[in-house]
Each structure stands twice: as structure tokens, then as C-alpha cells.
Design an enzyme around this catalytic site. Structure first.
Site, PDB file in Angstrom:
ATOM      1  N   GLU A   1       4.653 113.716  -5.423  1.00  0.00           N
ATOM      2  CA  GLU A   1       5.199 112.628  -4.610  1.00  0.00           C
ATOM      3  C   GLU A   1       6.133 113.166  -3.534  1.00  0.00           C
ATOM      4  O   GLU A   1       6.892 114.094  -3.761  1.00  0.00           O
ATOM      5  CB  GLU A   1       5.950 111.611  -5.481  1.00  0.00           C
ATOM      6  CG  GLU A   1       5.094 110.953  -6.548  1.00  0.00           C
ATOM      7  CD  GLU A   1       3.951 110.110  -6.004  1.00  0.00           C
ATOM      8  OE1 GLU A   1       3.877 109.914  -4.766  1.00  0.00           O
ATOM      9  OE2 GLU A   1       3.108 109.673  -6.806  1.00  0.00           O
TER      10      GLU A   1
ATOM     11  N   ASN B   1       9.767 110.372   0.799  1.00  0.00           N
ATOM     12  CA  ASN B   1      10.057 108.957   1.041  1.00  0.00           C
ATOM     13  C   ASN B   1       9.717 108.068  -0.131  1.00  0.00           C
ATOM     14  O   ASN B   1      10.353 107.038  -0.330  1.00  0.00           O
ATOM     15  CB  ASN B   1       9.382 108.502   2.327  1.00  0.00           C
ATOM     16  CG  ASN B   1      10.048 109.172   3.514  1.00  0.00           C
ATOM     17  OD1 ASN B   1      11.198 108.897   3.801  1.00  0.00           O
ATOM     18  ND2 ASN B   1       9.352 110.097   4.155  1.00  0.00           N
TER      19      ASN B   1
ATOM     20  N   ARG C   1       1.433 109.781  11.356  1.00  0.00           N
ATOM     21  CA  ARG C   1       1.209 110.590  10.153  1.00  0.00           C
ATOM     22  C   ARG C   1      -0.177 111.202  10.234  1.00  0.00           C
ATOM     23  O   ARG C   1      -1.149 110.490  10.522  1.00  0.00           O
ATOM     24  CB  ARG C   1       1.384 109.677   8.945  1.00  0.00           C
ATOM     25  CG  ARG C   1       1.274 110.331   7.593  1.00  0.00           C
ATOM     26  CD  ARG C   1       2.547 111.073   7.218  1.00  0.00           C
ATOM     27  NE  ARG C   1       2.576 111.268   5.768  1.00  0.00           N
ATOM     28  CZ  ARG C   1       1.832 112.179   5.138  1.00  0.00           C
ATOM     29  NH1 ARG C   1       1.051 112.980   5.821  1.00  0.00           N
ATOM     30  NH2 ARG C   1       1.890 112.267   3.818  1.00  0.00           N
TER      31      ARG C   1
ATOM     32  N   ASP D   1      14.069 112.760  12.711  1.00  0.00           N
ATOM     33  CA  ASP D   1      12.913 112.060  13.296  1.00  0.00           C
ATOM     34  C   ASP D   1      12.986 110.566  12.994  1.00  0.00           C
ATOM     35  O   ASP D   1      12.752 109.722  13.857  1.00  0.00           O
ATOM     36  CB  ASP D   1      11.605 112.623  12.706  1.00  0.00           C
ATOM     37  CG  ASP D   1      11.012 113.749  13.559  1.00  0.00           C
ATOM     38  OD1 ASP D   1      11.495 113.976  14.692  1.00  0.00           O
ATOM     39  OD2 ASP D   1      10.043 114.386  13.087  1.00  0.00           O
TER      40      ASP D   1
HETATM   41  N1  LIG Z   1       9.620 115.861  10.510  1.00  0.00           N
HETATM   42  C1  LIG Z   1       8.611 115.059  10.159  1.00  0.00           C
HETATM   43  N2  LIG Z   1       8.048 115.223   8.973  1.00  0.00           N
HETATM   44  C2  LIG Z   1       7.051 114.388   8.642  1.00  0.00           C
HETATM   45  C3  LIG Z   1       6.596 113.380   9.492  1.00  0.00           C
HETATM   46  N3  LIG Z   1       5.607 112.713   8.860  1.00  0.00           N
HETATM   47  C4  LIG Z   1       5.472 113.287   7.668  1.00  0.00           C
HETATM   48  N4  LIG Z   1       6.341 114.304   7.536  1.00  0.00           N
HETATM   49  C5  LIG Z   1       6.508 115.218   6.416  1.00  0.00           C
HETATM   50  O1  LIG Z   1       5.526 114.919   5.488  1.00  0.00           O
HETATM   51  C6  LIG Z   1       6.123 114.434   4.307  1.00  0.00           C
HETATM   52  C7  LIG Z   1       5.213 113.371   3.740  1.00  0.00           C
HETATM   53  O2  LIG Z   1       5.601 112.147   4.012  1.00  0.00           O
HETATM   54  P1  LIG Z   1       6.393 111.337   2.958  1.00  0.00           P
HETATM   55  O3  LIG Z   1       6.429 109.997   3.529  1.00  0.00           O
HETATM   56  O4  LIG Z   1       7.679 111.885   2.602  1.00  0.00           O
HETATM   57  O5  LIG Z   1       5.505 111.514   1.715  1.00  0.00           O
HETATM   58  P2  LIG Z   1       5.024 110.373   0.867  1.00  0.00           P
HETATM   59  O6  LIG Z   1       6.136 109.823   0.065  1.00  0.00           O
HETATM   60  O7  LIG Z   1       3.828 110.879   0.158  1.00  0.00           O
HETATM   61  O8  LIG Z   1       4.726 109.296   1.970  1.00  0.00           O
HETATM   62  P3  LIG Z   1       3.475 109.043   2.828  1.00  0.00           P
HETATM   63  O9  LIG Z   1       2.517 110.098   2.392  1.00  0.00           O
HETATM   64  O10 LIG Z   1       3.818 109.134   4.282  1.00  0.00           O
HETATM   65  O11 LIG Z   1       3.183 107.651   2.404  1.00  0.00           O
HETATM   66  C8  LIG Z   1       7.528 114.008   4.702  1.00  0.00           C
HETATM   67  O12 LIG Z   1       8.446 114.108   3.668  1.00  0.00           O
HETATM   68  C9  LIG Z   1       7.850 115.007   5.765  1.00  0.00           C
HETATM   69  O13 LIG Z   1       8.285 116.198   5.163  1.00  0.00           O
HETATM   70  C10 LIG Z   1       7.217 113.253  10.751  1.00  0.00           C
HETATM   71  O14 LIG Z   1       6.889 112.404  11.559  1.00  0.00           O
HETATM   72  N5  LIG Z   1       8.223 114.118  11.036  1.00  0.00           N
END
Ligand SMILES: Nc1nc2c(ncn2[C@@H]2O[C@H](COP(=O)(O)OP(=O)(O)OP(=O)(O)O)[C@@H](O)[C@H]2O)c(=O)[nH]1
Ligand SMILES: *[C@@H]1O[C@H](CO)[C@@H](O)[C@H](O)[C@H]1NC(C)=O
Ligand SMILES: *[C@@H]1O[C@H](CO)[C@@H](O)[C@H](O)[C@H]1NC(C)=O
Ligand SMILES: *[C@@H]1O[C@H](CO)[C@@H](O)[C@H](O)[C@H]1NC(C)=O
Length: 442
Positions: free
Chosen positions: A66, A69, A307, A384
Site C-alpha cells: 500500500e 496516500n 498518475r 506536489d
Molecule cells: N512526487 C510525486 N509522486 C507521485 C505522484 N503521483 C504518484 N506519486 C508517487 O507514487 C506513489 C503512489 O501513489 P500513492 O497515492 O501514494 O499510492 P497509493 O496509496 O497506492 O495511491 P494511488 O495508487 O495513487 O491510488 C506516491 O506515494 C508517490 O510516491 C506525483 O504526482 N508526484
């Protein structure tokens, strides 16, 4: 080129080395932030918690794959559980699970484990919602790296009985491979956020189906030891999603001040965006922050969260091609008369190049290696998010928790929901349903 370009801000400079100003300011942001307490005495207990008697600690961890976020979302569920326990008279403290070993945090060779919450969030702000301690404080107060009881949460092997969903919780044999193993002394060893010396005295599995508060009676009566850790805590559901308690906890998750300062400085410098002009003034004490819906104007730029990575590998139909995204971006800039666009994305090098070729004017926050070492991937993600949260208009990616957290931040800042709950549509998506508006509750 012999020097590093710190930020690729094509609109301001192309290949000049005007980075030193920012380099200094990131250090300055770290240095300027002392842990000043902005909360008045009534809001937070600053007395040493350890002095209290019958204190109990709730620790937790989340399924390793996970992301950042979703983990922030699980924190809300655990804070809610601690509030329930405290309402029932137990003197419980939530132990903040150190950040690290996240699948997405792969920035080369910097160590990204054992990161305390204070690097990303304001601890005094969290404290004003529910008592919390960092893991290392727990070790000190507890007299060593020992956790009395680990409960590994799992579903029910048999699924729903009678095809009906009902709340239930029972101690059951573990049915997944146990991620803990006994050492020679009979203690359980496991990941424990990278703290190798941490040991558990006992590990058992509990099948749970229900809201976070379903754990409360079990923690009060069945497991009466001092420290209990819930592993796979995401198994528990929100007590009430997007209710007052949810929002209280969410509002308390104020980003660490140095990250906000760096984001603000970037906005001022590259996006002509300041809080006074954009009506996004932030109260340091979140308990006093109550922006009127629609009161925030936002900086003169379009904020984008695009994303990629695992979202495109699966060929999801709700995620656009780069070309499709750029078309939408240009349309929105025209529609809202915005000349600048800030893009947050996890796109890889190839895709970034492609994106830059199509959108040469885009603004991105791209730290140097040295800055990345200080900020870490989590800090960059927060910056960001912070910049996207201050845009006049925002568009995110379908069902990305990264985008969801931006929605919430904008809700807190007082943006009109029309400027917030927007997402890209897939190129061939027929019904492109837009994100739900979760109205803030005070
Ligand atoms: N700096 C930056 N990192 C990002 C961005 N989008 C995704 N990431 C990276 O990719 C990770 C994955 O997204 P998260 O949202 O945290 O992971 P998740 O909880 O699985 O959420 P989602 O996959 O997006 O639903 C983030 O923690 C960031 O490390 C972005 O726009 N900017
Ligand atoms: C907790 O204890 C009660 C009463 O002894 C028992 O019925 C129940 O199964 C226990 N629950 C768990 C999750 O251990
Ligand atoms: C471990 O926990 C289980 C479940 O509560 C209990 O039955 C068992 O006695 C405990 N073992 C030890 C060594 O405390
Ligand atoms: C920044 O915004 C202000 C207020 O909208 C405007 O007067 C000023 O010209 C802008 N500056 C730049 C460099 O675009």
C-alpha cells in the site's frame, strides 16, 4: 551542461544555472522551522505522557504494497479507534508507524526507512486531535523495543456467511503466511518498520469484518497488555467516512512546516501565487481554521495530478493517454484563462520527455539529488500536493488516493467544489463519472 538545473521551469529559464537561490532556501526552510507550538494550552497535552498510569499503546502497520496516500487514510481509521477507546475510559496513545520501504519510493540510493512522521506532518497538529507518539518515543517510554501483542488482522476464511455482511471479530488460526518468526529466545521477529531490534512477545491472528471501533471491546477486555500492534490495519473500515470525526483527523494532518514553506516559495517564484492574493491563508492552528466554501481563489495556474506507472500498466480505461491528457489540459487552460500549468506526476523519464515536448510551458517541482536526500520521495509528493492544492482549478486522476488527498486539502482551504472534484477521462471512456464531493464537516 556542467551544472544541475534544479527546476525545469521552461517558461522562466531554459538552460541557465539559476539554482543556488532555491538550493539555499530549502536548507533555510529546514532551519527556520523550530517546533513552535501554536496551539493554546487547552488544545494539547504537553505534559510527559509517560507519567500517567495504566497508559496503553496502540501500534499498527499496513499491508506492505500500500502506498503513502492509502496509509494516510488508514491513520484516520486508527485515530478514530483511539478516540473510541479513550471515550470508554482507556488511556490509549497512538504510536505513529515510521515511514519506509514503500514500493513507490525508489529514488536511488537514499535510505528511505525509519522516517519519523515529524518529517512529513506537524506533530503538534496531530496531537491536538488524539495523543500520538513517534515510534522511537514509544521505545523510550516503554523501556525497550518490545511489543506485548501483535494481532494480525485477516478476513474470514469462509467469507460472508449466509451471503450476508455482518460485523464480527474472532481469534482464528492465521491463514496467510505469517510474516513473523520466532527467534531463539522465543520472541517474534518481523519487519517492524526497519527496526531490527524490535521484538514481539506474542503474535496471533484475528479475523475481523467491520468498522475500526469493532476492535475497541477486544482491546479493552481480551488483550489487556500495555502495547498492542494491529498489523494489516487496513482490514478495518472507517467508522464513518467523511463525517465530523473523519474530518477532524484529516484536518489535523497538517503537512510539516518546512514542506509547506518550500511549496509556498515555489508558488511565489514560478506561479505568481501568494496566499494573500489567492485567498488561501492557512491557520497554523487547524482547530481554528474554517474557510468558507468558495472563499479560496487560488493561484493563476492549472493544477494537474497525472498518475502513470501502475495506473497505465494495467491499461485502465479510465486513465488517459499522454496525448489525451495534454488535450484536456490545454482546453482547461483556455477555458479558465490560465497561462500556467503545474504538473505533479509519477511519469517515468520517457513519458516526461514526451510530455515536455507536447507542453513546453509546463511547470514542475523537480528537486536536485541533494534536495531529494533532504526531502525524500514523501516530501516531494507532499510539496506536489501542496502546490496542486493552491491552484485556481485542479484536475486529478481517476481513483488515485494521491488525487483524493488533494481534493481534501482544497476542501480545507475553502475552494469551490467545481474547481476541485475533476478528473481526466480515458481516451475511449464512455461514462466518465467525476469524483464525489465529500463536503467538509466541522
Ligand atoms: N512526487 C510525486 N509522486 C507521485 C505522484 N503521483 C504518484 N506519486 C508517487 O507514487 C506513489 C503512489 O501513489 P500513492 O497515492 O501514494 O499510492 P497509493 O496509496 O497506492 O495511491 P494511488 O495508487 O495513487 O491510488 C506516491 O506515494 C508517490 O510516491 C506525483 O504526482 N508526484
Ligand atoms: C474475547 O473474549 C470473549 C469473552 O471471553 C470471547 O467470547 C471472544 O471470542 C474473544 N474475542 C477475541 C477476538 O479474542
Ligand atoms: C499469546 O496470545 C494468545 C491469544 O491471546 C494466548 O492464548 C497465549 O497464551 C499467548 N501466549 C503467550 C506466551 O503469552
Ligand atoms: C502576478 O499577479 C499579479 C496580480 O494578479 C499581477 O498584477 C502581476 O502582473 C503578475 N506578475 C507576473 C510576473 O505575471
Amino acid at each position: 551542461m556542467a551544472c544541475t538545473v534544479f527546476y525545469i521551469v521552461a517558461i522562466y529559464f531554459s538552460s541557465t544555472c539559476s539554482f543556488s537561490v532555491f538550493f539555499l532556501s530549502i536548507f533555510a526552510a529546514f532551519a527556520a522551522v523550530k517546533s513552535e507550538n501554536v496551539f493554546s494550552a487547552g488544545h494539547t497535552s504537553t505534559a510527559p505522557i509517560a507519567a500517567a498510569r495504566d497508559l496503553r499503546y496502540l501500534l499498527y502497520d499496513v499491508n506492505p504494497p500500500e502506498g503513502f496516500n492509502l496509509r494516510r487514510d488508514v491513520y484516520i481509521r486508527m485515530a478514530s479507534l483511539v478516540k473510541t477507546l479513550r471515550k470508554e475510559g482507556g488511556d490509549w496513545v497512538l504510536v505513529l508507524p515510521p515511514w519506509g520501504r514503500l514500493y513507490h519510493w525508489q529514488s536511488s540510493d537514499i535510505d528511505q526507512t525509519r522516517i519519523p512522521w515529524g518529517e512529513f506532518f506537524s506533530i503538534t497538529s496531530l496531537q491536538a486531535n488524539v495523543p500520538v507518539v513517534e515510534y522511537e518515543e514509544f521505545i523510550a517510554e516503554n523501556g525497550g523495543p518490545f511489543i506485548d501483542q501483535v494481532l494480525v488482522l485477516q478476513n474470514y476464511a469462509e467469507g460472508w456467511t449466509n451471503g450476508k455482511w455482518e460485523e464480527k471479530i474472532d481469534e482464528r488460526p492465521c491463514f496467510d503466511k505469517l510474516m513473523y518468526s520466532k527467534d531463539k529466545q522465543g520472541y517474534y521477529r518481523g519487519w517492524f518498520w526497519g527496526y531490527e531490534e524490535t521484538r514481539a512477545r506474542n503474535v496471533t491472528c484475528v479475523s475481523a469484518q467491520g468498522h475500526a471501533s469493532i476492535m475497541a471491546p477486544v482491546l479493552q477486555r481480551n488483550y489487556t497488555v500495555t502495547s498492542v500492534m494491529l498489523d494489516r490495519a487496513e482490514t478495518l473500515l472507517h467508522d464513518v467516512y467523511a463525517g465530523k470525526d473523519y474530518w477532524d483527523t484529516r484536518r489535523s494532518m497538517v503537512f510539516a512546516k518546512h514542506l509547506r514553506l518550500i511549496g509556498d516559495e515555489f508558488r511565489a517564484k514560478y506561479l505568481n501565487s501568494t496566499d494573500d492574493r489567492d485567498l488561501t491563508v492557512y491557520r497554523e492552528d487547524w482547530t481554528r481554521m474554517k474557510a468558507k466554501p468558495g472563499s479560496a481563489k487560488g493561484g493563476p495556474y492549472l493544477g494537474v495530478h497525472l498518475r502513470r506507472k501502475d495506473f497505465i500498466w494495467g491499461h485502465r480505461e479510465d486513465v488517459p493517454s499522454l496525448k489525451g491528457a495534454v488535450k484536456t489540459i490545454l482546453n482547461l487552460m483556455k477555458k479558465h484563462m490560465l497561462e500556467k500549468v503545474f504538473i505533479a506526476t509519477d511519469a517515468d523519464g520517457e513519458e516526461l520527455k514526451e510530455l515536455k515536448a507536447m507542453l513546453p510551458r509546463m511547470v514542475r517541482f523537480e528537486p536536485s539529488r541533494e534536495d531529494l536526500e533532504l526531502l525524500k520521495d514523501g516530501g516531494v509528493a507532499i510539496i506536489d500536493q501542496w502546490i496542486c492544492s493552491h491552484a485556481r482549478f485542479f484536475i486529478g486522476t481517476s481513483v488515485s488516493t494521491f488525487s483524493f488527498r488533494i481534493h481534501e486539502e482544497r476542501e480545507i482551504l475553502g475552494f469551490d467544489p467545481k474547481t476541485t472534484y475533476n478528473r481526466f477521462c480515458g481516451d475511449a471512456e464512455k461514462e466518465c463519472e467525476q469524483p464525489t464531493h465529500w463536503k467538509i464537516v466541522y
